[in-house]
Motif scaffolding. Sequence first.
Motif, PDB file in Angstrom:
ATOM      1  N   SER A   1       4.081  -8.799  -3.057  1.00 38.96           N
ATOM      2  CA  SER A   1       3.228  -8.994  -2.004  1.00 38.96           C
ATOM      3  C   SER A   1       2.203  -8.121  -1.896  1.00 38.96           C
ATOM      4  N   ARG A   2       1.376  -8.330  -1.034  1.00 39.59           N
ATOM      5  CA  ARG A   2       0.104  -7.459  -0.692  1.00 39.59           C
ATOM      6  C   ARG A   2       0.666  -6.273  -0.282  1.00 39.59           C
ATOM      7  N   GLU A   3       1.573  -6.316   0.714  1.00 42.02           N
ATOM      8  CA  GLU A   3       2.109  -5.108   1.430  1.00 42.02           C
ATOM      9  C   GLU A   3       2.639  -4.184   0.115  1.00 42.02           C
ATOM     10  N   HIS A   4       3.479  -4.711  -0.559  1.00 38.62           N
ATOM     11  CA  HIS A   4       4.187  -3.766  -1.709  1.00 38.62           C
ATOM     12  C   HIS A   4       3.177  -3.244  -2.874  1.00 38.62           C
ATOM     13  N   ALA A   5       2.025  -4.195  -2.924  1.00 38.32           N
ATOM     14  CA  ALA A   5       0.971  -3.646  -3.883  1.00 38.32           C
ATOM     15  C   ALA A   5       0.470  -2.355  -3.112  1.00 38.32           C
ATOM     16  N   ASP A   6       0.143  -2.288  -1.898  1.00 39.93           N
ATOM     17  CA  ASP A   6      -0.754  -1.233  -1.289  1.00 39.93           C
ATOM     18  C   ASP A   6       0.319  -0.379  -0.982  1.00 39.93           C
ATOM     19  N   TYR A   7       1.458  -0.440  -0.769  1.00 40.43           N
ATOM     20  CA  TYR A   7       2.624   0.592  -0.946  1.00 40.43           C
ATOM     21  C   TYR A   7       2.730   1.425  -2.217  1.00 40.43           C
ATOM     22  N   MET A   8       2.884   0.683  -3.222  1.00 41.20           N
ATOM     23  CA  MET A   8       2.711   1.147  -4.524  1.00 41.20           C
ATOM     24  C   MET A   8       1.497   2.071  -4.884  1.00 41.20           C
ATOM     25  N   THR A   9       0.411   1.335  -4.859  1.00 39.21           N
ATOM     26  CA  THR A   9      -0.826   2.161  -4.849  1.00 39.21           C
ATOM     27  C   THR A   9      -0.937   3.478  -4.158  1.00 39.21           C
ATOM     28  N   LYS A  10      -0.537   3.751  -2.937  1.00 38.40           N
ATOM     29  CA  LYS A  10      -0.592   4.971  -2.253  1.00 38.40           C
ATOM     30  C   LYS A  10       0.472   5.768  -2.979  1.00 38.40           C
ATOM     31  N   GLN A  11       1.526   5.287  -3.473  1.00 38.15           N
ATOM     32  CA  GLN A  11       2.512   6.078  -3.891  1.00 38.15           C
ATOM     33  C   GLN A  11       2.315   6.786  -5.216  1.00 38.15           C
ATOM     34  N   PHE A  12       1.783   5.994  -6.159  1.00 40.57           N
ATOM     35  CA  PHE A  12       1.219   6.438  -7.478  1.00 40.57           C
ATOM     36  C   PHE A  12       0.037   7.440  -7.173  1.00 40.57           C
ATOM     37  N   LEU A  13      -0.646   7.101  -6.267  1.00 38.05           N
ATOM     38  CA  LEU A  13      -1.905   8.316  -5.869  1.00 38.05           C
ATOM     39  C   LEU A  13      -1.132   9.585  -5.279  1.00 38.05           C
ATOM     40  N   LEU A  14      -0.262   9.700  -4.701  1.00 38.00           N
ATOM     41  CA  LEU A  14       0.345  10.625  -4.033  1.00 38.00           C
ATOM     42  C   LEU A  14       0.968  11.429  -5.431  1.00 38.00           C
ATOM     43  N   LYS A  15       1.519  11.024  -6.155  1.00 38.78           N
ATOM     44  CA  LYS A  15       2.134  11.269  -7.446  1.00 38.78           C
ATOM     45  C   LYS A  15       0.805  11.886  -8.447  1.00 38.78           C
ATOM     46  N   GLY A  16      -0.132  11.775  -8.121  1.00 40.44           N
ATOM     47  CA  GLY A  16      -1.193  12.081  -9.068  1.00 40.44           C
ATOM     48  C   GLY A  16      -1.643  11.220 -10.085  1.00 40.44           C
ATOM     49  N   ILE A  17      -1.289   9.866  -9.819  1.00 36.33           N
ATOM     50  CA  ILE A  17      -1.633   8.877 -10.952  1.00 36.33           C
ATOM     51  C   ILE A  17      -2.507   7.935 -10.256  1.00 36.33           C
ATOM     52  N   THR A  18      -3.643   7.967 -10.882  1.00 33.79           N
ATOM     53  CA  THR A  18      -4.919   7.013 -10.346  1.00 33.79           C
ATOM     54  C   THR A  18      -4.246   5.728 -10.279  1.00 33.79           C
ATOM     55  N   ALA A  19      -4.490   5.062  -9.251  1.00 39.63           N
ATOM     56  CA  ALA A  19      -4.125   3.487  -9.470  1.00 39.63           C
ATOM     57  C   ALA A  19      -5.116   2.995  -8.217  1.00 39.63           C
ATOM     58  N   ASP A  20      -5.104   1.367  -8.475  1.00 34.43           N
ATOM     59  CA  ASP A  20      -5.974   0.581  -7.565  1.00 34.43           C
ATOM     60  C   ASP A  20      -5.001  -0.736  -7.342  1.00 34.43           C
ATOM     61  N   ILE A  21      -5.623  -1.691  -6.552  1.00 34.80           N
ATOM     62  CA  ILE A  21      -4.926  -2.860  -5.855  1.00 34.80           C
ATOM     63  C   ILE A  21      -5.952  -3.986  -6.094  1.00 34.80           C
ATOM     64  N   LEU A  22      -5.177  -5.075  -6.931  1.00 30.57           N
ATOM     65  CA  LEU A  22      -6.109  -6.428  -6.958  1.00 30.57           C
ATOM     66  C   LEU A  22      -4.916  -7.393  -6.512  1.00 30.57           C
ATOM     67  N   THR A  23      -5.533  -8.240  -5.583  1.00 31.53           N
ATOM     68  CA  THR A  23      -4.530  -9.381  -5.139  1.00 31.53           C
ATOM     69  C   THR A  23      -5.651 -10.517  -4.890  1.00 31.53           C
ATOM     70  N   SER A  24      -5.263 -11.556  -4.273  1.00 34.68           N
ATOM     71  CA  SER A  24      -6.208 -12.583  -3.881  1.00 34.68           C
ATOM     72  C   SER A  24      -7.174 -12.135  -2.820  1.00 34.68           C
ATOM     73  N   ASP A  25      -6.801 -11.179  -1.989  1.00 34.07           N
ATOM     74  CA  ASP A  25      -7.831 -10.892  -0.951  1.00 34.07           C
ATOM     75  C   ASP A  25      -8.947 -10.173  -1.409  1.00 34.07           C
ATOM     76  N   ASN A  26      -8.961  -9.411  -2.759  1.00 34.80           N
ATOM     77  CA  ASN A  26     -10.122  -8.834  -3.302  1.00 34.80           C
ATOM     78  C   ASN A  26     -10.163  -9.431  -4.717  1.00 34.80           C
ATOM     79  N   SER A  27     -10.124 -10.729  -5.016  1.00 29.60           N
ATOM     80  CA  SER A  27     -10.007 -11.187  -6.359  1.00 29.60           C
ATOM     81  C   SER A  27     -11.599 -11.378  -6.769  1.00 29.60           C
ATOM     82  N   ASP A  28     -12.455 -11.257  -5.736  1.00 30.13           N
ATOM     83  CA  ASP A  28     -14.010 -11.309  -6.286  1.00 30.13           C
ATOM     84  C   ASP A  28     -14.119  -9.995  -6.734  1.00 30.13           C
TER      85      ASP A  28
END
Length: 642
Positions: free
Chosen positions: A567-594
Motif C-alpha cells: 500500500s501507499r502507507e507501507h511504501a512510505d514507511y519502508m522508504t523512511k526506514q531505508f533512509l534511516l538505515k543510510g540506504i537512499t530510497a524513494d517512492i513511486l505509486t499511483s499518487d505520483n505516477s507522473d
Amino acid sequence: MQQSGIYEQLITQLVEKRLDRERFYVGERTLSSNEASVWLSRFLSNILEYAISSVPTGNDQLQQQIALSNELLLWLKERLQDDGLIEENLLNSQGKILTALYELENPIAANLKQYVEDIFPLTGLTQSELFCGSNAGLSLESELKREILSADKIYWLVSFIKWAGIRIFRKELEAFTASGRELKVITTSYMGATDAKAVEYLANLPNTEVKLSYNTERERLHAKSYLFLRNTGYHTGYIGSSNLSHSALTNGLEWNLKITSQEIPHIIDKSFSTFETYWASNEFERFDGDASSTEKLNRALRQQRGSDDQSTAHFFDITPFPHQSEILEQLAVERHLHQRFRNLVVAATGTGKTLISAFDFARFLKEKPNATFLFVAHREEILKQARAAYRGVLRDGSFGELWVGSHAPAHYHQLFVSIQTLNNQLDQLNLTPDYYDYIVIDEVHHIKANSYRAVLAHFQPSLLLGLTATPERHDGGDILADFGGVIAAEIRLPEAINRRHLSPFQYFGIDDDTDLRNIAWSRGRYDIGQLTNLYTHNQARVDKIVLSLQEIVTDISQMKALAFCVSREHADYMTKQFLLKGITADILTSDNSDQRQQKQQALRSGQINVLCVVDILGKRIKWLILPLHESETDRHLIGLSG
C-alpha cells in the motif's frame, strides 16, 4: 433520406417523415426569428426556380414563365391560402435545420452530438465568408480543421507547402486519411519554397496522392485553393492568397474567400473541374515517396534555392527481434495454413508480448488500412504502456484512445480499454459483434473470469489474439478452449534466458517470521489494510530485510532495487526506514505516477538504491536489467515470506 453526413437545410414535413430516428442520430437546431427571413426566402427561391423551370418548352415559354411569376406575385399580394400548393414542401412547424445524419449502430463517435459540434464549420455550409488574416475574428486555421474532419474528399492546390503549415493540420489529416477518405494535393517546387519533409509526409499518408510541377520556368502555379467535397452535396472551398504555411494560415495578412455549393454552385463546380484538369495534366508528376521521386524533388528544390543542401527527412523504424519474428511467422502459419484466427501467444515477461502484438497488427493493417482495433487489459498502467508501444511500431502518435479511469474515448475505432470498464458498459454499447476486426486480450490467463466471458460472447472479430506469460491457472482452468486447444507460439522463461533474451537471476526466499494467519483472506488476496498495519508496525521485519541485503548484495551503495509494497502507507514507511538505515530510497505509486520517468532515471543512474512501488512496475522489472556483457549477469530477486 439515408445518406450519412452533415447537412444544413430546413426540415420539411416530408423530410421529417423520412428521418429514421431509430436508425440515425439526427442533428438539428432551432431556427431563430432573426434568421428566419433569410432561410425562408432562400427556401422559397429554390421552390420558385423549380416551378418556373417546369413550364413546358415552346415558342412562348418565356412569356409563360413571366405570366406564372406575375400570378405568384398576385397570390402573395392577396395572401391566398392553398394547403395543396407544393404540399410536399410545407415546412415542419418546429422550424428546425438539419445539421447531421449519422448511423446510430456502430457510431462514428461515442457522443454524436458533441462530434457534430466539433466538426461542423462555424461559418456553416451554405454561406460565403471572407477571411482577412491576422487572426482577426474567426480563424482560418480553426475553420479549415473542421472542414477537414467533416469532408469526404479533399482537393488542395497550392504553389508551395511548408512543414510548419502541415503541422497545423497534422492530427486532422491523419484522422481523415486513416478513415479511408481521399486526399489529393497539387503543389510545385517554385522558388524552392516547398519543404521536402512536408511532401514526403503527405505522400506517406494512406489514401493520399501528391502531384508536383517541376516546370517552374514556363508554368508558374500561383493558385491557392482548398476544396472540400461531401457526400451530402454540401461542398465548400477556400480560394485566396494563403499557401500551406504557418504564417499564411495564422497571422499573415492574407485574404481567402469561402465559397459554398449551396450559394454559388457554379463556382464550386468550376473549381473542382479545374482541379481535375490540372490533375490529369502531364505537367504535374506524381510523387510516390520512392528514392527516385524523392531525389528529383530535392534536386529541384536545391536548384530553385540555388543551394546544394541535400538534407532529407529520416524516420526511426522499430523492427522485431529474431525471437519476435519467429512468433510472428508462427502466427502467419496458424492463420494461412491452418485457418485458425483465434491465436494464443505465450511469452515470458520481458520478451515483448505487447510489441509482438503491435507488429502483428501493423501487418494486419497493411491488408486492411481501416481496421478497427480493441486492446483489453485489467490495469490502466498496462493500457498506457501498450498504447505507447503501438504508437511506436505504427509511427502514429495519435493511434488509439484510452477508456479507463478518467479517460473517455471520442471514438471506438482504436480503443485501449480496461476489462472492468468494457464489461460495465457492454450493454450500453451499440456495437455489432463484428465491429472490431482485431482484438487483443492481454494477461489472457484471466479469460475464465465472468467479466471476460461477456466480452468474448459479444464480439466476433476477424482476429483474436491472447497474450500471457503464465497460461497455467492455479484453479486448473483451461484457457486453451478459447483458442482451439492450441498455443500458436511460445517462448517460456527458461528458453528466453538460455537464448540470452533475458538475464539469468537468482531467487532468495527468506522467512521473516511474520504470522499472517490472523490476516483476512478474500478474493485471492490478503486484506490490504490489515497487512499494511502489520508491516508498518514491525521493526524486526525491517531489520531482517536490511540484514539480508547486507548478506546477499556485494555493495549496497551500488545496488539498484525495486521494493514491492502492499500500500501507499507501507511504501512510505519502508522508504523512511531505508533512509534511516543510510540506504537512499524513494517512492513511486499511483499518487505520483507522473514522476515515473524521473524516478526510474534516478534509480538507473544510482542516485537512489531502492525504489518502493505499489502496483507499478510489477511486470516491468526488465527495465532495470543491465546489458548481458556486464561482468556480473546474475540478478538477485529477494522475497520475504510470512
